[in-house]
Design a protein around this motif. Structure first.
Motif: not given
Ligand code: ADP
Ligand code: ADP
Length: 225
Positions: A172, A176-181, A202, A204, A206-207
């Motif tokens: 991801t 962008d953060p929303d899309t990667s979520d 990753t 990220n 948070a992910l």
């Protein structure tokens, strides 16, 4: 039962030369069936090297790679290539979909190469695309899809031949953060419903925190984060 076990993996690039880089210094790592594990590490730490060794694209200097119960380091090149095709799916930061084919065809083609009849391949592809929410885009080419959709199709392609292990390198990273979520949630659903194991590199955090376990690659070894 273990989908992947790495024991004592060592890898040095350009061994014996002034440019030698000792990247992996004794990696021990086990992934249970159905486990989704994050691998976090700074750039240059050796994530790609580790994923390529785990996915049988590269061989270690020392150590064992055990996939679905078989020691792959004992196999010849040909047997290893077959094992890779049957057992492993890859996803990269950039989707690498074939631009001249539709989303559907991108998920069908690896199955045809695997000997699956077209009718079965299409039905499995549609099912995978449906589960990640891109069925309405099945007949679009990659350039007609959003970044998130492209990456979801890339996941479907990686899972087309029902591998035991999914290896993802910053899947991801360009979203962008929303899309990667959303892409990640789709992947977790897919994994949960198929008993797939995944190792996902990753940046990220948070992910990573949403995965079953988080590992760090630090100074050539894997440690709990
Ligand atoms: P990451 O994916 O964590 O960024 P890599 O596994 O790509 O790290 O690379 C780890 C280190 O090994 C880096 O210092 C990189 O420059 C070096 N390296 C990677 N591939 C090669 C290669 N084919 N030849 C020489 N050095 C390499
Ligand atoms: P997401 O963030 O959910 O991945 P976007 O918000 O970027 O999707 O896109 C919304 C919709 O617009 C998507 O359904 C996608 O198919 C469509 N779309 C995005 N980019 C393009 C494009 N270049 N050509 C045609 N349709 C596009």
């Amino acid at each position: 039962n273990e989908a992947l076990a790495l024991h004592g993996i060592r890898k040095t690039y350009n061994p014996g030369k002034p440019t030698a880089v000792e990247v992996l210094r004794g990696i021990d790592l086990t992934l249970q069936t159905g486990e989704v594990v994050a691998l976090v590490a700074p750039s240059g730490a050796g994530k790609s090297t580790l994923l390529h060794i785990a996915g049988l694209l590269d061989t270690p200097d020392e150590g064992q790679v055990i996939l679905a119960g078989t020691d792959m380091t004992r196999l010849g090149d040909r047997a290893r290539t077959i094992a890779r095709r049957d057992l492993v799916g890859f996803v990269y930061q950039f989707h690498h979909l074939l631009p001249e084919f539709t989303a559907l065809e991108n998920v069908v083609l690896p199955q045809l190469a695997h000997g699956t009849p077209r009718r079965d391949a299409e039905s499995r592809a549609m099912d995978l695309l449906d589960r990640v929410g891109v069925r309405p885009r099945a007949h679009h080419r990659p350039a007609q899809l959003s970044g998130g959709e492209q990456q979801r199709v890339a996941f479907c392609r990686a899972l087309a031949n029902a591998p035991r292990l999914l290896l993802a390198d910053e899947p991801t990273g360009n979203l962008d953060p929303d899309t990667s979520d959303r892409v990640f949630a789709a992947l977790m659903d897919l994994g949960r419903s198929t008993g797939l194991s995944a190792l996902i590199a990753t940046h990220n955090l948070a992910l990573a925190a949403r995965m079953d376990r988080v590992l760090r690659l630090d100074a050539g070894r894997v440690v709990p984060a």
